[in-house]
Design a protein around this motif. Sequence first.
Motif, PDB file in Angstrom:
ATOM      1  N   MET A  23      59.508  76.858  36.591  1.00  0.00           N
ATOM      2  CA  MET A  23      59.698  76.413  37.974  1.00  0.00           C
ATOM      3  C   MET A  23      60.696  75.263  38.035  1.00  0.00           C
ATOM      4  O   MET A  23      61.556  75.208  38.930  1.00  0.00           O
ATOM      5  N   SER A  24      60.615  74.357  37.101  1.00  0.00           N
ATOM      6  CA  SER A  24      61.539  73.233  37.058  1.00  0.00           C
ATOM      7  C   SER A  24      62.982  73.713  36.884  1.00  0.00           C
ATOM      8  O   SER A  24      63.901  73.233  37.556  1.00  0.00           O
ATOM      9  N   LYS A  25      63.175  74.698  36.000  1.00  0.00           N
ATOM     10  CA  LYS A  25      64.521  75.242  35.770  1.00  0.00           C
ATOM     11  C   LYS A  25      65.025  75.992  37.000  1.00  0.00           C
ATOM     12  O   LYS A  25      66.199  75.887  37.368  1.00  0.00           O
ATOM     13  N   ASP A  72      49.226  79.997  38.928  1.00  0.00           N
ATOM     14  CA  ASP A  72      50.208  79.118  38.277  1.00  0.00           C
ATOM     15  C   ASP A  72      50.260  77.768  38.969  1.00  0.00           C
ATOM     16  O   ASP A  72      50.569  76.742  38.332  1.00  0.00           O
ATOM     17  N   PHE A  73      49.929  77.757  40.272  1.00  0.00           N
ATOM     18  CA  PHE A  73      50.099  76.540  41.073  1.00  0.00           C
ATOM     19  C   PHE A  73      48.859  75.657  41.086  1.00  0.00           C
ATOM     20  O   PHE A  73      48.772  74.705  41.862  1.00  0.00           O
ATOM     21  N   ARG A  74      47.917  75.948  40.203  1.00  0.00           N
ATOM     22  CA  ARG A  74      46.819  75.003  39.980  1.00  0.00           C
ATOM     23  C   ARG A  74      47.322  73.804  39.177  1.00  0.00           C
ATOM     24  O   ARG A  74      46.642  72.786  39.070  1.00  0.00           O
ATOM     25  N   ASP A  75      48.483  73.945  38.600  1.00  0.00           N
ATOM     26  CA  ASP A  75      49.138  72.893  37.832  1.00  0.00           C
ATOM     27  C   ASP A  75      49.864  71.954  38.797  1.00  0.00           C
ATOM     28  O   ASP A  75      50.710  72.400  39.585  1.00  0.00           O
ATOM     29  N   GLU A  76      49.533  70.674  38.757  1.00  0.00           N
ATOM     30  CA  GLU A  76      50.142  69.698  39.661  1.00  0.00           C
ATOM     31  C   GLU A  76      51.656  69.644  39.510  1.00  0.00           C
ATOM     32  O   GLU A  76      52.384  69.368  40.466  1.00  0.00           O
ATOM     33  N   ARG A  77      52.156  69.905  38.322  1.00  0.00           N
ATOM     34  CA  ARG A  77      53.599  69.881  38.091  1.00  0.00           C
ATOM     35  C   ARG A  77      54.285  71.017  38.848  1.00  0.00           C
ATOM     36  O   ARG A  77      55.405  70.857  39.344  1.00  0.00           O
ATOM     37  N   MET A  78      53.603  72.171  38.928  1.00  0.00           N
ATOM     38  CA  MET A  78      54.133  73.293  39.707  1.00  0.00           C
ATOM     39  C   MET A  78      54.210  72.925  41.186  1.00  0.00           C
ATOM     40  O   MET A  78      55.228  73.168  41.857  1.00  0.00           O
ATOM     41  N   LYS A 102      57.050  71.552  46.131  1.00  0.00           N
ATOM     42  CA  LYS A 102      57.165  70.666  47.288  1.00  0.00           C
ATOM     43  C   LYS A 102      58.574  70.088  47.399  1.00  0.00           C
ATOM     44  O   LYS A 102      59.159  70.016  48.497  1.00  0.00           O
ATOM     45  N   GLU A 103      59.147  69.668  46.275  1.00  0.00           N
ATOM     46  CA  GLU A 103      60.477  69.063  46.284  1.00  0.00           C
ATOM     47  C   GLU A 103      61.536  70.061  46.744  1.00  0.00           C
ATOM     48  O   GLU A 103      62.405  69.742  47.556  1.00  0.00           O
ATOM     49  N   LEU A 104      61.460  71.296  46.229  1.00  0.00           N
ATOM     50  CA  LEU A 104      62.466  72.294  46.587  1.00  0.00           C
ATOM     51  C   LEU A 104      62.329  72.735  48.042  1.00  0.00           C
ATOM     52  O   LEU A 104      63.323  72.820  48.774  1.00  0.00           O
ATOM     53  N   THR A 105      61.129  73.007  48.467  1.00  0.00           N
ATOM     54  CA  THR A 105      60.934  73.459  49.849  1.00  0.00           C
ATOM     55  C   THR A 105      61.290  72.360  50.847  1.00  0.00           C
ATOM     56  O   THR A 105      61.740  72.644  51.958  1.00  0.00           O
ATOM     57  N   HIS A 106      61.103  71.106  50.454  1.00  0.00           N
ATOM     58  CA  HIS A 106      61.482  69.990  51.321  1.00  0.00           C
ATOM     59  C   HIS A 106      62.995  69.994  51.563  1.00  0.00           C
ATOM     60  O   HIS A 106      63.469  69.786  52.687  1.00  0.00           O
TER      61      HIS A 106
END
Length: 497
Positions: A105-107, A149-155, A160-164
């Motif tokens: 997701m980060s990549k 996959d989104f139970r991970d806070e990092r996900m 949130k950052e991208l959709t913002h």
Amino acid sequence: MAKFLAELLGCTLPEKGASPMFEDKMPQTSPFPAMYGSNVYNKNLYKAKEEDYEGLYYHENNLVSGSLEALIEHLVPTVAYYPDRTYIFTFLLSSRLFIHPYELMSKVCHLCVDQQRLTDPQADKARVRKIAPKILQLLTEWTETFPYDFRDERMMKSLKELTHRLSTGDELYRKAVQQMTQTLIRKLTTLSQYEEALAKINSSVTDRLTVLKTKPQSIQRDILTICSDPFTLAQQLTHIELERLSYIGPEEFIQAFVQKDPLDNDKRCFSDHKKASNLEAYVEWFNRLSYLVATEICMPVKKKHRARVIEFFIDVARECFNIGNFNSLMAIITGMNMSPVSRLKKTWGKVKTAKFDILEHQMDPSSNFYNYRTALRGATQRSITAHSSREKIVIPFFSLLIKDIYFLNEGCANRLPNGHVNLEKFWELAKQVMEFMTWKKVECPFDRDRKILQYLLTAPVFSEDALYLASYESEGPENNMEKDRWKSLRSSLLNRT
């Protein structure tokens, strides 16, 4: 986990006498059957003219391998390109063998921001409006198909950052992001509630022997006092099966068998949390049902009652077969084939076994479960052409499904000698998991009976030793070995404090 897999992969249909194995503002993800053809699986994945990434290898216009970085880049949409949905599902499913979802997701976020220059305050608003729907669609497919996959806070942070960035200053995209996020949170909340309910159920289940000590057998409930209609019981079993299937994420099939990636410094991708808890819980349900069947048969004092219970479960198993509930069917057969049950020869002598013989033939493990696989194909075809939800039900013999996926995973290398990801393997793996995804989405059409469901899920069952003891008490030991075991069990089990 290793013990769980060892037990699971050792499971086949036991012989008699064996123990059980155990309004579209944003386009929505298309139904799974529309995603995959029945023949050439990735036939739509032609090399895009607009994008020609290095590191991808095609054979006859089909994408068959690539470097991990190139495959990640191929996942990311641009103004002129959107990845095929077969590719999205297959790569998101299999990529966790090489990279943790939060790293992926980060990549993806970095590529989206970098390629489209979303950090540039002077970015072309028209260009952003063109790319935003595609990126949001990719994120929607990810959150809908792999929500766990989104139970991970990092996900969640990356999401949130991208959709913002995408939704800033545009009401349409802000609403789409809000809708996607709310749907994801609802799914994760429901999952947490399900896991809490499972834990509560498991903590309330006790050994039947403990109950016998405090409550005389004459006033105990048994299955026939709760439900005497085989069809109704088969329907309630189907409720349990479909509910538990619905909570298994597709990624659990991969994470259950995740190995070390040799190109990743022997780092395990999923060492920090339990990988396949809902899958495990489903296999545990199979084992519980098998032991419940054996308990119900061994518990009655009178031979006539035991024979009646056996015939009742044969009828339940037949109804499960007719419904398309093969998992409950196999669990019932497994319970009836357990040694403490099969040794009750006098009891079986009073049973009309013709129907049971037919069911055993259908689930015969010979020739790699040929008869069962034929029946499964028939049920699958019925489901595809169904006009009612009743006809859509397909509940596979789950442990065999896992074994098929396991051996497919073990039989082919994840990477080719040049280090490329072997995508041909993962097309086939995704095809099997996709079929499961279709089955698990079926809504159970039968009315729920809370009393019967409660009994099936929480009624105390005998342990294996207690089953033998009950069996010997019903029909005495036949040889010295059984006599010795009977004496040992009576002293060890009945004298427990």
